[in-house]
Design a protein around this motif. Structure first.
Motif, PDB file in Angstrom:
ATOM      1  N   SER A  66      13.286  99.791  34.142  1.00 19.86           N
ATOM      2  CA  SER A  66      12.375  99.395  35.247  1.00 19.86           C
ATOM      3  C   SER A  66      13.237  99.420  36.186  1.00 19.86           C
ATOM      4  CB  SER A  66      11.794  97.967  34.708  1.00 19.86           C
ATOM      5  OG  SER A  66      10.804  97.517  35.682  1.00 19.86           O
ATOM      6  N   THR A  67      14.373  98.909  36.536  1.00 20.93           N
ATOM      7  CA  THR A  67      15.236  98.763  37.658  1.00 20.93           C
ATOM      8  C   THR A  67      15.461 100.005  38.260  1.00 20.93           C
ATOM      9  OG1 THR A  67      15.926  96.436  37.289  1.00 20.93           O
ATOM     10  CG2 THR A  67      17.233  97.605  38.847  1.00 20.93           C
ATOM     11  N   ALA A  68      15.929 101.081  37.429  1.00 18.67           N
ATOM     12  CA  ALA A  68      16.210 102.371  37.847  1.00 18.67           C
ATOM     13  C   ALA A  68      15.118 103.084  38.437  1.00 18.67           C
ATOM     14  CB  ALA A  68      16.810 102.970  36.615  1.00 18.67           C
ATOM     15  N   LEU A  69      13.887 102.925  37.522  1.00 21.18           N
ATOM     16  CA  LEU A  69      12.741 103.624  37.940  1.00 21.18           C
ATOM     17  C   LEU A  69      12.258 103.212  39.380  1.00 21.18           C
ATOM     18  CD1 LEU A  69      10.734 103.736  34.681  1.00 21.18           C
ATOM     19  CD2 LEU A  69      11.558 105.829  36.128  1.00 21.18           C
ATOM     20  N   PHE A  70      12.410 101.979  39.554  1.00 23.51           N
ATOM     21  CA  PHE A  70      11.692 101.257  40.922  1.00 23.51           C
ATOM     22  C   PHE A  70      12.776 101.642  41.956  1.00 23.51           C
ATOM     23  CE2 PHE A  70       9.808  97.273  43.034  1.00 23.51           C
ATOM     24  CZ  PHE A  70       9.286  97.984  43.805  1.00 23.51           C
ATOM     25  N   THR A  71      14.126 101.651  41.627  1.00 22.61           N
ATOM     26  CA  THR A  71      15.072 102.059  42.823  1.00 22.61           C
ATOM     27  C   THR A  71      14.976 103.537  43.217  1.00 22.61           C
ATOM     28  OG1 THR A  71      16.588 100.486  41.677  1.00 22.61           O
ATOM     29  CG2 THR A  71      17.500 101.928  43.041  1.00 22.61           C
ATOM     30  N   MET A  72      14.676 104.184  42.245  1.00 22.52           N
ATOM     31  CA  MET A  72      14.770 105.695  42.329  1.00 22.52           C
ATOM     32  C   MET A  72      13.223 105.982  43.271  1.00 22.52           C
ATOM     33  SD  MET A  72      14.288 109.126  40.287  1.00 22.52           S
ATOM     34  CE  MET A  72      15.947 109.737  40.249  1.00 22.52           C
ATOM     35  N   LEU A  73      12.248 105.245  42.846  1.00 22.44           N
ATOM     36  CA  LEU A  73      10.903 105.310  43.628  1.00 22.44           C
ATOM     37  C   LEU A  73      11.183 104.969  45.228  1.00 22.44           C
ATOM     38  CD1 LEU A  73       8.654 104.094  40.844  1.00 22.44           C
ATOM     39  CD2 LEU A  73       8.798 106.365  42.113  1.00 22.44           C
ATOM     40  N   ASP A  74      11.895 103.870  45.366  1.00 29.90           N
ATOM     41  CA  ASP A  74      12.031 103.423  46.561  1.00 29.90           C
ATOM     42  C   ASP A  74      13.206 104.265  47.351  1.00 29.90           C
ATOM     43  OD1 ASP A  74      10.380 101.340  47.191  1.00 29.90           O
ATOM     44  OD2 ASP A  74      12.146  99.684  46.803  1.00 29.90           O
ATOM     45  N   GLY A  75      14.226 104.597  46.732  1.00 25.72           N
ATOM     46  CA  GLY A  75      15.117 105.779  47.416  1.00 25.72           C
ATOM     47  C   GLY A  75      14.594 107.167  47.729  1.00 25.72           C
ATOM     48  N   LEU A  76      13.576 107.571  46.938  1.00 24.49           N
ATOM     49  CA  LEU A  76      12.822 108.806  47.186  1.00 24.49           C
ATOM     50  C   LEU A  76      11.992 108.510  48.492  1.00 24.49           C
ATOM     51  CD1 LEU A  76      11.960 109.919  43.743  1.00 24.49           C
ATOM     52  CD2 LEU A  76      13.687 111.032  45.032  1.00 24.49           C
ATOM     53  N   ALA A  77      11.430 107.651  48.638  1.00 18.86           N
ATOM     54  CA  ALA A  77      10.786 107.353  49.620  1.00 18.86           C
ATOM     55  C   ALA A  77      11.478 107.384  51.002  1.00 18.86           C
ATOM     56  CB  ALA A  77       9.806 105.954  49.729  1.00 18.86           C
ATOM     57  N   LEU A  78      12.690 106.496  50.994  1.00 17.30           N
ATOM     58  CA  LEU A  78      13.748 106.758  52.206  1.00 17.30           C
ATOM     59  C   LEU A  78      14.223 108.083  52.472  1.00 17.30           C
ATOM     60  CD1 LEU A  78      15.257 104.849  54.150  1.00 17.30           C
ATOM     61  CD2 LEU A  78      16.873 104.395  52.575  1.00 17.30           C
ATOM     62  N   HIS A  79      14.758 108.506  51.388  1.00 11.95           N
ATOM     63  CA  HIS A  79      15.104 110.048  51.652  1.00 11.95           C
ATOM     64  C   HIS A  79      14.068 111.075  51.928  1.00 11.95           C
ATOM     65  CE1 HIS A  79      19.284 109.726  50.278  1.00 11.95           C
ATOM     66  NE2 HIS A  79      18.750 108.565  49.593  1.00 11.95           N
ATOM     67  N   SER A  80      12.952 110.895  51.614  1.00  9.68           N
ATOM     68  CA  SER A  80      11.778 111.603  52.076  1.00  9.68           C
ATOM     69  C   SER A  80      11.660 111.563  53.519  1.00  9.68           C
ATOM     70  CB  SER A  80      10.479 111.148  51.444  1.00  9.68           C
ATOM     71  OG  SER A  80      10.633 111.509  50.109  1.00  9.68           O
ATOM     72  N   ILE A  81      11.909 110.380  54.143  1.00  7.15           N
ATOM     73  CA  ILE A  81      11.815 109.973  55.522  1.00  7.15           C
ATOM     74  C   ILE A  81      13.100 110.610  56.278  1.00  7.15           C
ATOM     75  CG2 ILE A  81      11.874 108.176  57.369  1.00  7.15           C
ATOM     76  CD1 ILE A  81      10.222 106.558  55.166  1.00  7.15           C
ATOM     77  N   ILE A  82      13.997 110.464  55.975  1.00 11.28           N
ATOM     78  CA  ILE A  82      15.277 110.958  56.404  1.00 11.28           C
ATOM     79  C   ILE A  82      15.523 112.587  56.264  1.00 11.28           C
ATOM     80  CG2 ILE A  82      17.811 110.748  56.263  1.00 11.28           C
ATOM     81  CD1 ILE A  82      17.524 107.743  55.357  1.00 11.28           C
TER      82      ILE A  82
END
Length: 196
Positions: free
Chosen positions: A154-170
């Motif tokens: 659960s933590t890995a999935l949520f971390t990836m989802l947030d990370g993907l959002a951040l990297h999608s912006i950058i």
């Protein structure tokens, strides 16, 4: 349903009937939609901020769909992907979704953070973790995942989802909608990979 619930439901109806970003969720508009007076609404929600926070909290609970996670006839990875992918930006609304995600984090965590936004961020995390845990537990019950793997997965999935959002912006040229979905599929395959 309580009067408070009726008011929140009325506000959500107003928001859903409006164009994106154009909802009139003023005390008067919501009170009228709920069929009550503004003073009655103020009894339940003393400030407009209280009303907006309650609306956002309620919406978080109904916005995440369980799709067909319980359909054991379907591939477990596909079911989990379908559920998790709704938390990624879509092609149609990518920029708005990413701007909203970033704004919420800046306003809730940044140097001029606002307490109501911080509370909403915390609540959205609780709701998201609740859904992720529930989806993974379904797969545990079906024998596709060990129970001890629910929390870290659960933590890995949520971390990836947030990370993907951040990297999608950058780096939007690198983390496109399709690239983000591919990364999510990759992680889900790892989560559900049989352990030896």
């Amino acid at each position: 349903m309580t009067r408070r619930d009726d008011i929140i439901a009325a506000a959500i109806r107003l928001a859903e009937q409006s164009s994106t970003g154009q909802a009139n969720l003023s005390v008067r508009a919501v009170a009228k939609e709920a069929g009550i007076g503004a003073s009655t609404l103020r009894h339940y929600f003393p400030t407009q901020s209280d009303l907006h926070e309650a609306i956002a909290r309620r919406y978080m609970h109904v916005a995440i769909n369980d799709f067909s996670i319980d359909d054991s006839a379907r591939d477990p990875a596909e079911r989990l992907f379908e559920c998790c992918a709704q938390l990624l930006p879509s092609h149609e609304h990518r920029q708005i979704q990413l701007d909203t995600w970033l704004s919420a984090h800046v306003n809730g965590l940044g140097p001029e953070r606002r307490a109501p936004v911080r509370r909403l961020l915390e609540h959205s995390h609780e709701v998201t973790y609740d859904h992720l845990d529930r989806w993974l537990q379904v797969l545990v019950d079906e024998g596709h995942l060990d129970a001890a793997e629910v929390a870290p997965s659960s933590t890995a999935l949520f971390t990836m989802l947030d990370g993907l959002a951040l990297h999608s912006i950058i780096t939007p040229e690198r983390i496109t909608v399709d690239a983000a979905r591919d990364q999510l599929r990759w992680l889900i395959a790892k989560v559900l990979e049989p352990k030896s």
